[in-house]
Design a protein around this motif. Sequence first.
Motif, PDB file in Angstrom:
ATOM      1  N   ILE A  10      -8.148  -6.898  25.766  1.00  0.00           N
ATOM      2  CA  ILE A  10      -8.120  -6.791  24.519  1.00  0.00           C
ATOM      3  C   ILE A  10      -7.927  -5.104  24.643  1.00  0.00           C
ATOM      4  CG2 ILE A  10      -9.663  -7.138  22.370  1.00  0.00           C
ATOM      5  CD1 ILE A  10     -11.227  -9.020  24.334  1.00  0.00           C
ATOM      6  N   GLU A  11      -7.107  -5.198  23.525  1.00  0.00           N
ATOM      7  CA  GLU A  11      -6.732  -3.780  22.900  1.00  0.00           C
ATOM      8  C   GLU A  11      -6.423  -3.943  21.591  1.00  0.00           C
ATOM      9  OE1 GLU A  11      -2.848  -0.778  22.206  1.00  0.00           O
ATOM     10  OE2 GLU A  11      -2.730  -2.524  23.883  1.00  0.00           O
ATOM     11  N   GLY A  12      -7.151  -3.536  20.393  1.00  0.00           N
ATOM     12  CA  GLY A  12      -7.012  -3.001  18.869  1.00  0.00           C
ATOM     13  C   GLY A  12      -8.098  -1.894  18.793  1.00  0.00           C
ATOM     14  N   LEU A  13      -9.022  -1.326  17.899  1.00  0.00           N
ATOM     15  CA  LEU A  13      -9.760  -0.455  16.940  1.00  0.00           C
ATOM     16  C   LEU A  13     -11.154  -1.124  17.378  1.00  0.00           C
ATOM     17  CD1 LEU A  13      -8.429   0.002  13.846  1.00  0.00           C
ATOM     18  CD2 LEU A  13      -8.649   1.533  15.878  1.00  0.00           C
ATOM     19  N   LEU A  14     -12.261   0.002  17.994  1.00  0.00           N
ATOM     20  CA  LEU A  14     -13.783  -0.520  18.210  1.00  0.00           C
ATOM     21  C   LEU A  14     -13.989  -0.757  17.028  1.00  0.00           C
ATOM     22  CD1 LEU A  14     -15.854  -0.957  20.121  1.00  0.00           C
ATOM     23  CD2 LEU A  14     -15.861   2.038  20.034  1.00  0.00           C
ATOM     24  N   ASN A  15     -14.735  -2.131  16.182  1.00  0.00           N
ATOM     25  CA  ASN A  15     -15.566  -2.050  15.068  1.00  0.00           C
ATOM     26  C   ASN A  15     -16.461  -2.110  14.884  1.00  0.00           C
ATOM     27  OD1 ASN A  15     -14.773  -3.124  12.041  1.00  0.00           O
ATOM     28  ND2 ASN A  15     -15.731  -4.732  12.682  1.00  0.00           N
ATOM     29  N   GLU A  16     -17.598  -2.360  16.244  1.00  0.00           N
ATOM     30  CA  GLU A  16     -18.363  -2.377  15.857  1.00  0.00           C
ATOM     31  C   GLU A  16     -19.704  -2.530  17.303  1.00  0.00           C
ATOM     32  OE1 GLU A  16     -22.477  -5.435  14.334  1.00  0.00           O
ATOM     33  OE2 GLU A  16     -20.235  -5.053  13.706  1.00  0.00           O
ATOM     34  N   ILE A  17     -20.413  -2.033  17.372  1.00  0.00           N
ATOM     35  CA  ILE A  17     -21.400  -1.766  18.927  1.00  0.00           C
ATOM     36  C   ILE A  17     -23.067  -2.271  18.481  1.00  0.00           C
ATOM     37  CG2 ILE A  17     -22.101  -0.508  20.747  1.00  0.00           C
ATOM     38  CD1 ILE A  17     -19.949   1.951  19.212  1.00  0.00           C
ATOM     39  N   ASP A  18     -23.286  -3.003  19.053  1.00  0.00           N
ATOM     40  CA  ASP A  18     -24.505  -3.510  18.998  1.00  0.00           C
ATOM     41  C   ASP A  18     -24.960  -4.682  20.692  1.00  0.00           C
ATOM     42  OD1 ASP A  18     -27.065  -4.568  18.073  1.00  0.00           O
ATOM     43  OD2 ASP A  18     -26.324  -6.690  17.620  1.00  0.00           O
ATOM     44  N   ILE A  19     -25.900  -2.747  21.079  1.00  0.00           N
ATOM     45  CA  ILE A  19     -25.986  -3.059  22.896  1.00  0.00           C
ATOM     46  C   ILE A  19     -27.678  -2.925  22.408  1.00  0.00           C
ATOM     47  CG2 ILE A  19     -25.674  -1.972  24.723  1.00  0.00           C
ATOM     48  CD1 ILE A  19     -22.692  -3.409  23.829  1.00  0.00           C
ATOM     49  N   THR A  84     -17.667   5.593  18.821  1.00  0.00           N
ATOM     50  CA  THR A  84     -17.124   5.752  17.703  1.00  0.00           C
ATOM     51  C   THR A  84     -16.622   4.663  16.887  1.00  0.00           C
ATOM     52  OG1 THR A  84     -17.422   8.589  17.120  1.00  0.00           O
ATOM     53  CG2 THR A  84     -16.764   7.486  15.423  1.00  0.00           C
ATOM     54  N   SER A  85     -17.328   3.918  16.889  1.00  0.00           N
ATOM     55  CA  SER A  85     -16.886   2.713  16.017  1.00  0.00           C
ATOM     56  C   SER A  85     -16.647   2.680  14.726  1.00  0.00           C
ATOM     57  CB  SER A  85     -18.221   1.157  15.475  1.00  0.00           C
ATOM     58  OG  SER A  85     -18.879   1.892  15.277  1.00  0.00           O
ATOM     59  N   VAL A  86     -15.393   2.108  13.715  1.00  0.00           N
ATOM     60  CA  VAL A  86     -14.956   1.788  12.887  1.00  0.00           C
ATOM     61  C   VAL A  86     -16.596   1.260  11.671  1.00  0.00           C
ATOM     62  CG1 VAL A  86     -14.174   0.781  10.654  1.00  0.00           C
ATOM     63  CG2 VAL A  86     -13.337   0.650  13.042  1.00  0.00           C
ATOM     64  N   ALA A  87     -17.736   0.705  12.014  1.00  0.00           N
ATOM     65  CA  ALA A  87     -18.557   0.769  10.934  1.00  0.00           C
ATOM     66  C   ALA A  87     -19.583   2.162  11.327  1.00  0.00           C
ATOM     67  CB  ALA A  87     -19.769  -0.674  12.040  1.00  0.00           C
ATOM     68  N   CYS A  89     -18.601   5.459  11.202  1.00  0.00           N
ATOM     69  CA  CYS A  89     -17.911   6.151  10.611  1.00  0.00           C
ATOM     70  C   CYS A  89     -17.063   5.468   9.770  1.00  0.00           C
ATOM     71  CB  CYS A  89     -16.683   6.749  11.267  1.00  0.00           C
ATOM     72  SG  CYS A  89     -15.362   5.897  11.709  1.00  0.00           S
ATOM     73  N   GLY A  90     -17.000   4.384   9.431  1.00  0.00           N
ATOM     74  CA  GLY A  90     -16.245   3.776   7.657  1.00  0.00           C
ATOM     75  C   GLY A  90     -14.939   3.951   7.540  1.00  0.00           C
ATOM     76  N   ASP A  91     -14.215   4.003   8.699  1.00  0.00           N
ATOM     77  CA  ASP A  91     -12.430   4.345   8.943  1.00  0.00           C
ATOM     78  C   ASP A  91     -12.046   3.873  10.078  1.00  0.00           C
ATOM     79  OD1 ASP A  91     -10.444   5.601   7.961  1.00  0.00           O
ATOM     80  OD2 ASP A  91     -10.354   7.615   9.019  1.00  0.00           O
ATOM     81  N   GLU A  92     -10.518   3.011   9.933  1.00  0.00           N
ATOM     82  CA  GLU A  92      -9.569   2.526   9.855  1.00  0.00           C
ATOM     83  C   GLU A  92      -9.238   3.095  10.997  1.00  0.00           C
ATOM     84  OE1 GLU A  92      -9.161  -2.032   8.658  1.00  0.00           O
ATOM     85  OE2 GLU A  92     -10.964  -1.933   8.282  1.00  0.00           O
ATOM     86  N   SER A  93      -8.382   4.220  10.136  1.00  0.00           N
ATOM     87  CA  SER A  93      -7.441   5.232  10.959  1.00  0.00           C
ATOM     88  C   SER A  93      -7.148   5.456  12.505  1.00  0.00           C
ATOM     89  CB  SER A  93      -6.842   5.868   9.521  1.00  0.00           C
ATOM     90  OG  SER A  93      -8.118   6.894   9.392  1.00  0.00           O
TER      91      SER A  93
END
Length: 93
Positions: A10-19, A84-87, A89-93
């Motif tokens: 799976i390749e993409g942006l790390l959106n959220e981590i809930d561990i 660091t996830s998108v959730a 830092c709030g940035d998808e770039s």
Amino acid sequence: MVQTDNTVYIEGLLNEIDIKSGSFEKDGKTKEYLSGVIKVLVDQEVNGKLTRSEIPVNVFATKIDNKGNINKAYESIEKVTHLTSVASCGDES
């Protein structure tokens, strides 16, 4: 029963981590573990149209494997918790 290998890439942006970390008792011994969900944003083409999907990846690993060694899956999950996830830092770039 035959053991097989199931590999997924799976390749993409790390959106959220809930561990979460925790422990349980087994055979009179306390076993530490990490468990939770990692969500990845993936751009993919569906029916000729580019779409963005969120792929949830459920994870679970004990710190020590059955042979008494440090579990490599546990170490990998632990490394993800420092990213660091998108959730966060709030940035998808």
